[in-house]
Each structure stands twice: as C-alpha cells, then as structure tokens.
Scaffold this active site. Structure first.
Site, PDB file in Angstrom:
ATOM      1  N   MET A 184       0.532  -1.344   0.048  1.00 24.10           N
ATOM      2  CA  MET A 184      -0.599   0.007  -0.020  1.00 24.10           C
ATOM      3  C   MET A 184       1.013   1.046   0.301  1.00 24.10           C
ATOM      4  O   MET A 184       1.078   2.566   0.256  1.00 24.10           O
ATOM      5  CB  MET A 184      -0.788  -0.134   1.236  1.00 24.10           C
ATOM      6  CG  MET A 184      -1.754  -1.229   1.197  1.00 24.10           C
ATOM      7  SD  MET A 184      -3.364  -0.742   2.135  1.00 24.10           S
ATOM      8  CE  MET A 184      -2.908  -1.178   3.915  1.00 24.10           C
TER       9      MET A 184
ATOM     10  N   SER B  80       4.149   1.140   8.008  1.00 21.57           N
ATOM     11  CA  SER B  80       4.002   2.646   6.725  1.00 21.57           C
ATOM     12  C   SER B  80       2.966   3.355   8.078  1.00 21.57           C
ATOM     13  O   SER B  80       3.260   4.741   8.280  1.00 21.57           O
ATOM     14  CB  SER B  80       2.755   2.781   6.107  1.00 21.57           C
ATOM     15  OG  SER B  80       3.528   2.203   4.535  1.00 21.57           O
TER      16      SER B  80
ATOM     17  N   HIS C 208       9.519  -3.838   3.146  1.00 16.46           N
ATOM     18  CA  HIS C 208       8.988  -3.512   2.301  1.00 16.46           C
ATOM     19  C   HIS C 208      10.012  -4.164   1.158  1.00 16.46           C
ATOM     20  O   HIS C 208       9.311  -5.050   0.595  1.00 16.46           O
ATOM     21  CB  HIS C 208       8.298  -2.253   1.055  1.00 16.46           C
ATOM     22  CG  HIS C 208       6.993  -2.242   2.044  1.00 16.46           C
ATOM     23  ND1 HIS C 208       6.449  -0.914   2.942  1.00 16.46           N
ATOM     24  CD2 HIS C 208       6.097  -2.639   2.294  1.00 16.46           C
ATOM     25  CE1 HIS C 208       5.280  -0.829   3.131  1.00 16.46           C
ATOM     26  NE2 HIS C 208       4.837  -2.410   2.837  1.00 16.46           N
TER      27      HIS C 208
ATOM     28  N   GLN D 227     -10.179  -2.846   2.480  1.00 17.42           N
ATOM     29  CA  GLN D 227      -9.866  -3.639   3.597  1.00 17.42           C
ATOM     30  C   GLN D 227     -10.242  -2.194   4.761  1.00 17.42           C
ATOM     31  O   GLN D 227      -9.255  -2.759   5.683  1.00 17.42           O
ATOM     32  CB  GLN D 227      -8.974  -3.859   3.551  1.00 17.42           C
ATOM     33  CG  GLN D 227      -7.022  -2.998   2.919  1.00 17.42           C
ATOM     34  CD  GLN D 227      -6.151  -3.355   2.276  1.00 17.42           C
ATOM     35  OE1 GLN D 227      -6.159  -4.225   1.307  1.00 17.42           O
ATOM     36  NE2 GLN D 227      -4.851  -3.916   3.511  1.00 17.42           N
TER      37      GLN D 227
ATOM     38  N   LEU E 197       6.648   3.274   1.819  1.00 19.74           N
ATOM     39  CA  LEU E 197       7.939   2.069   1.255  1.00 19.74           C
ATOM     40  C   LEU E 197       8.679   1.942   2.635  1.00 19.74           C
ATOM     41  O   LEU E 197       9.372   3.312   2.789  1.00 19.74           O
ATOM     42  CB  LEU E 197       8.483   1.902  -0.082  1.00 19.74           C
ATOM     43  CG  LEU E 197       7.396   1.327  -0.956  1.00 19.74           C
ATOM     44  CD1 LEU E 197       8.465   0.797  -2.443  1.00 19.74           C
ATOM     45  CD2 LEU E 197       6.657   0.260  -0.418  1.00 19.74           C
ATOM     46  N   HIS E 198       9.097   1.257   3.346  1.00 15.44           N
ATOM     47  CA  HIS E 198      10.649   1.068   4.321  1.00 15.44           C
ATOM     48  C   HIS E 198      11.234   0.323   4.122  1.00 15.44           C
ATOM     49  O   HIS E 198      10.513  -0.929   3.548  1.00 15.44           O
ATOM     50  CB  HIS E 198       9.775   1.097   5.342  1.00 15.44           C
ATOM     51  CG  HIS E 198       8.629   0.027   5.616  1.00 15.44           C
ATOM     52  ND1 HIS E 198       8.498  -0.956   5.954  1.00 15.44           N
ATOM     53  CD2 HIS E 198       7.035   0.865   6.457  1.00 15.44           C
ATOM     54  CE1 HIS E 198       7.781  -1.794   6.391  1.00 15.44           C
ATOM     55  NE2 HIS E 198       6.674  -0.774   6.174  1.00 15.44           N
TER      56      HIS E 198
HETATM   57  P1  AMP Z   1       1.138  -3.224   3.710  1.00 15.46           P
HETATM   58  O1  AMP Z   1       1.915  -2.022   2.562  1.00 15.46           O
HETATM   59  O2  AMP Z   1       1.680  -2.568   4.851  1.00 15.46           O
HETATM   60  O3  AMP Z   1       0.391  -3.910   3.500  1.00 15.46           O
HETATM   61  O4  AMP Z   1       2.375  -3.840   3.837  1.00 15.46           O
HETATM   62  C1  AMP Z   1       2.835  -4.500   2.444  1.00 15.46           C
HETATM   63  C2  AMP Z   1       3.404  -5.997   2.503  1.00 15.46           C
HETATM   64  O5  AMP Z   1       4.721  -5.877   2.916  1.00 15.46           O
HETATM   65  C3  AMP Z   1       2.766  -7.167   3.249  1.00 15.46           C
HETATM   66  O6  AMP Z   1       3.368  -7.935   2.858  1.00 15.46           O
HETATM   67  C4  AMP Z   1       2.977  -6.174   4.558  1.00 15.46           C
HETATM   68  O7  AMP Z   1       3.104  -7.467   5.207  1.00 15.46           O
HETATM   69  C5  AMP Z   1       4.479  -6.179   4.766  1.00 15.46           C
HETATM   70  N1  AMP Z   1       6.072  -5.757   5.263  1.00 15.46           N
HETATM   71  C6  AMP Z   1       4.901  -4.653   6.360  1.00 15.46           C
HETATM   72  N2  AMP Z   1       6.039  -4.158   7.165  1.00 15.46           N
HETATM   73  C7  AMP Z   1       6.989  -5.252   6.970  1.00 15.46           C
HETATM   74  C8  AMP Z   1       7.548  -5.395   8.063  1.00 15.46           C
HETATM   75  N3  AMP Z   1       7.558  -4.819   9.065  1.00 15.46           N
HETATM   76  N4  AMP Z   1       8.559  -6.353   7.556  1.00 15.46           N
HETATM   77  C9  AMP Z   1       9.036  -7.463   6.750  1.00 15.46           C
HETATM   78  N5  AMP Z   1       7.074  -7.158   5.827  1.00 15.46           N
HETATM   79  C10 AMP Z   1       6.479  -5.782   6.672  1.00 15.46           C
END
Ligand code: AMP
Length: 281
Positions: A29, A186, A36, A60, A32-33
């Site tokens: 979403m 995020s 990701h 969601q 990015l960090h």
């Molecule tokens: P999001 O953008 O929060 O929907 O996350 C996208 C993907 O990145 C999802 O599969 C999350 O589980 C993964 N993700 C988010 N935060 C982390 C993290 N700290 N370490 C590893 N993967 C992550």
C-alpha cells in the site's frame, strides 16, 4: 522499471515475457520502508522478474479516517523501487481496480477472516482477499511475497490460494524491525514523537509473553506478563494481546500446548493502530 497504471497496460508487458519466466510479486500500500524492500530483495533472489504494486485499497479499511490518513507518496515509492531493482510497478487507480464500484464482489475466507484482526476490523480481510485476488489475476506471478508482520493476512491469503486453485506460490518473509524493536510499518509515520518513543512496548510485551510461555507458564499467565509490560506505556490502548495456535489462529486452551503458537498484539497510540506478532516453534 516499467510503470503501469492500467491492468491492460500491464497485461501487454506481462505477455511479452518469455514463457516459463519466474515472476515474483510484492503487493504493497506504499509509503515504502526497508520491510517492504526486504520482500523485494527476497523476490529478486528467487525469481527472474520482480513486480511490485502500490495501491491503497479502500475495501480493506473499516475506518474512513484511517483510509484518509494513510500515508501516500507514490513518487518517492517509485524512486525507491527503481533503485531496488524492481522490474515493473503496477500503480493502479481506484477506478481501474474497481471498475464497477467497491460494493459488488466478495471474497470471504470463513473462520480465518473473522477472528483477531477480523473481529476488531469487520470486513477487513474480505477487502484484503478481494484485492489480492484481483492483483494476482492482473500480475500473473509465479511467486507472491508477503510479510509475517501481517501474520493473519498470510493465513487468509494462503487459504484463498488453495480454495481457488490459484497456482501462485506464497513466500512468507520475516518482520523487519527498527533498532528499538518496533516493527517497521507505514503507519509509524503517523505516530507523534511521544507515541513513537512508547511504541516499542508492543515488541517488549511479545517478548515477555514468549519468555513466560517458553518457561512453562500457561497461556493466561504468560499473557498477564505481557499486559503488565503494556501497562508501563500509558498512551498504549491495547485492542488485543492473544496467544493462539499458529495454524488455526484459535486461542490456546488451558493445559494445551500446541507445537507452534503465535502471540499477536494490536494497540492504538492515539488514532494510530499498530499490530505485531511473534511465532514460537
Ligand atoms: P503494506 O504496505 O503495509 O500493506 O505491506 C505490504 C507487504 O509488506 C505486506 O506483505 C506486509 O506484511 C509486508 N510488510 C509490512 N511491514 C513489514 C515489515 N516490517 N517487515 C517485513 N514485511 C513487512
């Protein structure tokens, strides 16, 4: 890096790849960090082509203010993905993803979608399952990379892949943390400095529960240790702290010790809701 806004545009590019090409997909979403990017690196190490998507999926979100406040920075995300060696980025619009509106189709995974996060955020996993199904049909990946950070999400998606006979292989990647233990997210961007300083209490609580459980405490005793840690950070409004069977996600019953348990926590710091978890083998 090829940037595609429409599914049709992406489809042209996807069909240009040689048959048999392994395609790793990292749906996000945005905002990015390094967490990701670690998924992207794992995908790069296992697949010949890596695709990411950035889409803040409205179906969601159960709270309108959470959707409105979700950080959006597509230009910075695009630059980061390019630098990280991503081959293609899908950056769709809401109308592109939901051409007939957001209220029509439903993908519901019974059981797994209504406990824990699903109980606190009704409909959340229906939205996740729907958007992941759409994205998989667009992207046509051989491998799907998701983070253990969202443990329940990985279980819901794994079940959906099985039930719908989707051929993509799910790869679950470890949670990346800040040096003080806070899981990267995020949503951390929306924490006030005071709340950011207190937020590592979530990981400390997980560690306290894990230690007590591994030393032979019952689930209730172990969770009490965790609640005591959470109580040391007054701004932390705990939604749940639970110890569950890591496969079924059902609470661990008294006197029962499954082989694999998961400890999950969700808490508000002001308006910001954070989650974290730990799996014990
Ligand atoms: P999001 O953008 O929060 O929907 O996350 C996208 C993907 O990145 C999802 O599969 C999350 O589980 C993964 N993700 C988010 N935060 C982390 C993290 N700290 N370490 C590893 N993967 C992550």
């Amino acid at each position: 890096m090829h940037v595609h806004q429409s599914p049709a545009d992406y489809g042209h590019w996807r069909r240009s790849l040689a048959p048999g090409t392994t395609v790793g997909f990292v749906p996000t979403m945005g905002a990015l960090h390094s967490g990701h990017l670690s998924l992207l690196q794992q995908a790069r190490s296992q697949c010949s082509v890596v695709v990411a998507s950035v889409f803040v999926n409205p179906t969601q979100f159960d709270r309108a203010n959470d959707l409105a406040a979700y950080p959006r920075m597509p230009e910075a995300d695009t630059a980061l993905l390019q630098e990280a060696g991503c081959h293609a980025l899908l950056l769709p619009t809401e109308a592109g993803m939901y051409p007939h509106g957001t209220g029509r189709l439903q993908v519901h995974v019974p059981g797994l979608a209504t406990v824990l996060e699903g109980a606190s955020r009704p409909g959340h996993f229906d939205g996740v399952a729907l958007v992941v199904a759409k994205l998989l049909n667009i992207v046509q990946p051989t491998h799907l990379y998701m983070g253990q950070k969202d443990l329940q999400q990985t279980r819901v998606v794994a079940r959906m892949l099985q039930e719908l006979f989707m051929p993509t292989q799910l790869v679950v990647c470890p949670t990346l943390r800040e040096p003080d233990g806070l899981a990267m997210s995020s949503r951390n961007l929306n924490l006030t400095p005071g709340h950011r300083a207190q937020a590592p209490v979530l990981y400390q609580a997980l560690q306290a529960v894990a230690k007590a459980w591994q030393q032979g405490s019952t689930a209730n005793e172990a969770l009490q240790q965790g609640h005591a840690v959470l109580a040391t950070a007054p701004p932390c409004q705990t939604d749940y702290l639970l110890l569950v069977d890591a496969d079924s996600l059902q609470p661990v019953e008294t006197n029962h010790r499954p082989n694999r348990v998961a400890i999950l926590v969700a808490a508000f710091f002001g308006q910001v809701r954070l989650i974290d978890n730990m799996v014990l083998e």
